[in-house]
Scaffold this active site. Sequence first.
Site, mmCIF file in Angstrom:
data_model
loop_
_atom_site.group_PDB
_atom_site.id
_atom_site.type_symbol
_atom_site.label_atom_id
_atom_site.label_comp_id
_atom_site.label_asym_id
_atom_site.label_seq_id
_atom_site.Cartn_x
_atom_site.Cartn_y
_atom_site.Cartn_z
ATOM 1 N N HIS A 169 58.153 59.020 -17.194
ATOM 2 C CA HIS A 169 58.959 57.840 -16.888
ATOM 3 C C HIS A 169 59.508 57.971 -15.467
ATOM 4 C CE1 HIS A 169 59.734 56.969 -21.298
ATOM 5 N NE2 HIS A 169 59.570 58.273 -21.383
ATOM 6 N N GLU B 89 61.742 62.147 -17.517
ATOM 7 C CA GLU B 89 62.153 61.134 -16.543
ATOM 8 C C GLU B 89 62.128 61.748 -15.148
ATOM 9 O OE1 GLU B 89 63.017 57.955 -16.851
ATOM 10 O OE2 GLU B 89 63.549 57.666 -18.969
ATOM 11 N N HIS C 249 54.981 55.694 -19.272
ATOM 12 C CA HIS C 249 55.686 54.754 -20.145
ATOM 13 C C HIS C 249 54.943 53.418 -20.184
ATOM 14 C CE1 HIS C 249 59.976 53.246 -21.370
ATOM 15 N NE2 HIS C 249 59.152 53.294 -22.393
ATOM 16 N N ASP D 194 56.825 51.953 -15.543
ATOM 17 C CA ASP D 194 56.979 53.300 -14.994
ATOM 18 C C ASP D 194 55.938 54.270 -15.559
ATOM 19 O OD1 ASP D 194 58.635 52.825 -17.379
ATOM 20 O OD2 ASP D 194 59.498 54.801 -17.086
#
Length: 175
Positions: free
Chosen positions: A28, A110, A149, A159
């Site tokens: 992400h 992330e 993602h 993303d």
Amino acid sequence: MLKPASIKVSNHFNPRPDEQDISLLVIHNISLPAGQFATSYVEDLFLGQLDIEAHPSFVDLQGLRVSAHLFIRRDGEVIQFVPFNQRAWHAGVSSFAGRENCNDFSIGIEMEGTDDLAYTSEQYSVLIAVTDAIQKAYPKVTHERICGHCDIAPGRKTDPGKAFDWQRFLSALEK
């Protein structure tokens, strides 16, 4: 070299239906406010402590309960919010290879960034080391089971974006 992660425990997780079923890695990106880096706001969001009055764009995040297993900052710092054997809340409505609810069987990482801004060399180095370690610990996470993602929530998420260099990342992983 794998950098040790700082641990900041999020309350936004729950048990996986089957801890032995970890078989997907989802990449992400996030920045809060969008396009701003080195703030505490992403951490605050994952910890459920985001002051929604700190920036006008945060109003839409009120009450949002979201987390990731790892957050990789632009300088390569790694923060772990949820243990890998637990279900982080990163994927939302999602599907991979016909299977719904990707949070059940995935690890979410992330990257501090945006869809359009190149990620840093430090981030790629750390992501590669972390991914190699994850693949050793969870052999069902093969190269073919690493995605963005955008791949598990098409039309809803974009993303890690066009700025993410999949070739650079995947070609550097251990075989």
